[in-house]
Design a protein around this motif. Structure first.
Motif, PDB file in Angstrom:
ATOM      1  N   SER A  67       0.831  -1.205   0.000  1.00 26.43           N
ATOM      2  CA  SER A  67       0.000   0.000   0.000  1.00 26.43           C
ATOM      3  C   SER A  67       0.864   1.252   0.000  1.00 26.43           C
ATOM      4  O   SER A  67       1.686   1.421   0.911  1.00 26.43           O
ATOM      5  CB  SER A  67      -0.920   0.022   1.224  1.00 26.43           C
ATOM      6  N   PRO A  68       0.679   2.153  -0.995  1.00 26.18           N
ATOM      7  CA  PRO A  68       1.405   3.428  -0.956  1.00 26.18           C
ATOM      8  C   PRO A  68       0.930   4.321   0.188  1.00 26.18           C
ATOM      9  O   PRO A  68       1.669   5.179   0.656  1.00 26.18           O
ATOM     10  CB  PRO A  68       1.075   4.056  -2.316  1.00 26.18           C
ATOM     11  N   PHE A  69      -0.317   4.107   0.653  1.00 28.37           N
ATOM     12  CA  PHE A  69      -0.861   4.943   1.720  1.00 28.37           C
ATOM     13  C   PHE A  69      -0.252   4.580   3.071  1.00 28.37           C
ATOM     14  O   PHE A  69       0.027   5.454   3.884  1.00 28.37           O
ATOM     15  CB  PHE A  69      -2.381   4.809   1.759  1.00 28.37           C
ATOM     16  N   ARG A  70      -0.041   3.286   3.308  1.00 32.40           N
ATOM     17  CA  ARG A  70       0.658   2.886   4.533  1.00 32.40           C
ATOM     18  C   ARG A  70       2.082   3.444   4.540  1.00 32.40           C
ATOM     19  O   ARG A  70       2.571   3.920   5.567  1.00 32.40           O
ATOM     20  CB  ARG A  70       0.720   1.359   4.629  1.00 32.40           C
ATOM     21  N   ALA A  71       2.743   3.367   3.374  1.00 32.99           N
ATOM     22  CA  ALA A  71       4.110   3.872   3.277  1.00 32.99           C
ATOM     23  C   ALA A  71       4.158   5.381   3.528  1.00 32.99           C
ATOM     24  O   ALA A  71       5.026   5.878   4.261  1.00 32.99           O
ATOM     25  CB  ALA A  71       4.693   3.553   1.899  1.00 32.99           C
ATOM     26  N   ALA A  72       3.221   6.110   2.928  1.00 33.12           N
ATOM     27  CA  ALA A  72       3.182   7.561   3.125  1.00 33.12           C
ATOM     28  C   ALA A  72       2.880   7.896   4.582  1.00 33.12           C
ATOM     29  O   ALA A  72       3.433   8.853   5.138  1.00 33.12           O
ATOM     30  CB  ALA A  72       2.136   8.185   2.207  1.00 33.12           C
ATOM     31  N   PHE A  73       2.003   7.114   5.219  1.00 33.54           N
ATOM     32  CA  PHE A  73       1.675   7.344   6.629  1.00 33.54           C
ATOM     33  C   PHE A  73       2.930   7.234   7.495  1.00 33.54           C
ATOM     34  O   PHE A  73       3.196   8.106   8.340  1.00 33.54           O
ATOM     35  CB  PHE A  73       0.632   6.325   7.098  1.00 33.54           C
ATOM     36  N   LEU A  74       3.720   6.177   7.297  1.00 32.00           N
ATOM     37  CA  LEU A  74       4.936   5.999   8.090  1.00 32.00           C
ATOM     38  C   LEU A  74       5.959   7.080   7.765  1.00 32.00           C
ATOM     39  O   LEU A  74       6.668   7.570   8.652  1.00 32.00           O
ATOM     40  CB  LEU A  74       5.527   4.615   7.839  1.00 32.00           C
ATOM     41  N   SER A  75       6.032   7.469   6.495  1.00 32.26           N
ATOM     42  CA  SER A  75       6.975   8.508   6.092  1.00 32.26           C
ATOM     43  C   SER A  75       6.640   9.842   6.758  1.00 32.26           C
ATOM     44  O   SER A  75       7.521  10.519   7.307  1.00 32.26           O
ATOM     45  CB  SER A  75       6.953   8.659   4.569  1.00 32.26           C
ATOM     46  N   PHE A  76       5.363  10.222   6.723  1.00 31.20           N
ATOM     47  CA  PHE A  76       4.966  11.490   7.343  1.00 31.20           C
ATOM     48  C   PHE A  76       5.061  11.426   8.867  1.00 31.20           C
ATOM     49  O   PHE A  76       5.323  12.442   9.514  1.00 31.20           O
ATOM     50  CB  PHE A  76       3.544  11.866   6.913  1.00 31.20           C
ATOM     51  N   SER A  77       4.857  10.251   9.442  1.00 29.05           N
ATOM     52  CA  SER A  77       4.989  10.110  10.898  1.00 29.05           C
ATOM     53  C   SER A  77       6.401  10.465  11.329  1.00 29.05           C
ATOM     54  O   SER A  77       6.608  11.236  12.282  1.00 29.05           O
ATOM     55  CB  SER A  77       4.653   8.677  11.330  1.00 29.05           C
ATOM     56  N   LEU A  78       7.391   9.899  10.627  1.00 27.67           N
ATOM     57  CA  LEU A  78       8.779  10.214  10.953  1.00 27.67           C
ATOM     58  C   LEU A  78       9.087  11.670  10.625  1.00 27.67           C
ATOM     59  O   LEU A  78       9.821  12.341  11.369  1.00 27.67           O
ATOM     60  CB  LEU A  78       9.711   9.291  10.165  1.00 27.67           C
ATOM     61  N   GLY A  79       8.523  12.167   9.529  1.00 28.43           N
ATOM     62  CA  GLY A  79       8.752  13.561   9.155  1.00 28.43           C
ATOM     63  C   GLY A  79       8.233  14.533  10.192  1.00 28.43           C
ATOM     64  O   GLY A  79       8.877  15.543  10.495  1.00 28.43           O
ATOM     65  N   VAL A  80       7.065  14.232  10.780  1.00 31.34           N
ATOM     66  CA  VAL A  80       6.497  15.097  11.827  1.00 31.34           C
ATOM     67  C   VAL A  80       7.426  15.136  13.039  1.00 31.34           C
ATOM     68  O   VAL A  80       7.696  16.204  13.602  1.00 31.34           O
ATOM     69  CB  VAL A  80       5.098  14.596  12.234  1.00 31.34           C
ATOM     70  N   VAL A  81       7.941  13.970  13.442  1.00 29.41           N
ATOM     71  CA  VAL A  81       8.862  13.919  14.588  1.00 29.41           C
ATOM     72  C   VAL A  81      10.139  14.697  14.273  1.00 29.41           C
ATOM     73  O   VAL A  81      10.606  15.500  15.092  1.00 29.41           O
ATOM     74  CB  VAL A  81       9.200  12.450  14.937  1.00 29.41           C
ATOM     75  N   PHE A  82      10.687  14.468  13.084  1.00 28.25           N
ATOM     76  CA  PHE A  82      11.941  15.111  12.695  1.00 28.25           C
ATOM     77  C   PHE A  82      11.793  16.630  12.646  1.00 28.25           C
ATOM     78  O   PHE A  82      12.609  17.374  13.210  1.00 28.25           O
ATOM     79  CB  PHE A  82      12.385  14.566  11.342  1.00 28.25           C
ATOM     80  N   LEU A  83      10.732  17.106  11.983  1.00 30.11           N
ATOM     81  CA  LEU A  83      10.511  18.555  11.891  1.00 30.11           C
ATOM     82  C   LEU A  83      10.148  19.146  13.239  1.00 30.11           C
ATOM     83  O   LEU A  83      10.514  20.289  13.549  1.00 30.11           O
ATOM     84  CB  LEU A  83       9.409  18.842  10.869  1.00 30.11           C
TER      85      LEU A  83
END
Length: 307
Positions: free
Chosen positions: A29-45
């Motif tokens: 699923s590209p949506f699961r992948a995007a969810f995990l990507s944005f999750s880490l991005g939110v923490v990083f930013l």
């Protein structure tokens, strides 16, 4: 140093597409992948924003009480569309076209946004040179996509893809233009580019959480997560670095040079990753038509953004 940061920002985001596509394949699923990507991005930013200003969350809340229009918080919608579309594009049209096609959409929509002053953007007059630049970008895309495909057909290495994905690639670039314009305006209102990027990522994460909750069963693909390589979970960091680096470069070198450096970094990164098969991708040489098309596109972007 600022020129280097702009190139590194583009190089980072070019790696993100490959990483997220690998994770999307493992999770089915590209949506699961995007969810995990944005999750880490939110923490990083969030960490970067806190280091810059420990009270950044209070500043964001305070801005919501000033009666600003809702659209200044809508960047997350376009971030989500851009991110998930990139994963799907990479799978269906290949690495180079995942950069080339959105560039056309981004250039055209950015010029429209600046011409009419949409989403808080500074109004920039439409000139003959800018129109000529757009025409050059279109020619470059045709060379890199159409003539390149014909060359690959002759060598027997063509990978077919539907007209839909080529058109959607152009729309993906338009999503990126709105996301960058809205995020930049919000960052200006908050006094820090990283704060605007944080809000954008949070909005995208909320939307993806709802989407995955309704669309995917189960929410997490545990077997896929176990099978995925560890580096495939780090896609949120390159995207965050791009937003952070460009946020540093633009106030010093201007939005035009920031866009050019970002584009050049993305093209260089995509060619390197594809050439050497990084992230377990299939090695594929860049053909001469793609290089010629990319050069024409860069000249067109310079005419639009600088002249």
């Amino acid at each position: 140093m600022f020129y280097l940061l702009g190139l590194l920002g583009g190089f980072a985001v070019s790696n993100q597409s490959h990483i997220n596509e690998r994770l999307g394949g493992a999770l089915k699923s590209p949506f699961r992948a995007a969810f995990l990507s944005f999750s880490l991005g939110v923490v990083f930013l969030g960490v970067l924003a806190f280091i810059q200003n420990p009270h950044f969350l209070g500043d964001i809340v305070a801005l919501t009480k000033t009666g600003q229009p809702w659209r200044i918080y809508s960047a997350g919608i376009f971030s989500m569309l851009y991110q998930t579309s990139n994963i799907l594009l990479f799978k269906n049209v290949g690495a180079v076209k995942t950069v080339v096609l959105p560039t056309l959409g981004q250039v055209v929509m950015s010029m429209v946004i600046q011409t009419f002053g949409w989403v808080g953007a500074e109004t920039v007059a439409l000139t003959a040179i800018k129109v000529a630049g757009v025409i050059l970008v279109i020619i470059g895309v045709l060379v890199a996509v159409v003539l390149s495909a014909r060359l690959e057909n002759k060598t027997g290495s063509s990978q077919g893809s539907s007209v839909f994905w080529h058109v959607w690639g152009i729309f993906t670039g338009m999503f990126a233009s709105f996301q960058q314009a809205i995020t930049g305006h919000l960052g200006h209102l908050l006094g820090a580019p990283v704060d605007g990027a944080f809000v954008s990522f949070v909005g995208a994460l909320i939307l993806l959480t709802i989407l995955v909750a309704f669309k995917e069963r189960p929410f997490f693909n545990r077997d896929g997560m176990k099978a995925a390589p560890w580096w495939s979970f780090l896609g949120g960091i390159p995207g965050s670095l791009f937003v952070f680096f460009i946020g540093i470069v633009v106030p010093v070198l201007g939005p035009g040079m920031g866009a050019i450096l970002g584009l050049m970094g993305m093209l260089i990164g995509t060619i390197i990753v594809q050439q050497f098969g990084w992230y377990q991708s299939v090695k594929k040489r860049v053909n001469v038509m793609q290089i010629i098309g990319i050069v024409i596109m860069v000249v067109g972007v310079v005419m639009i953004q600088v002249l």
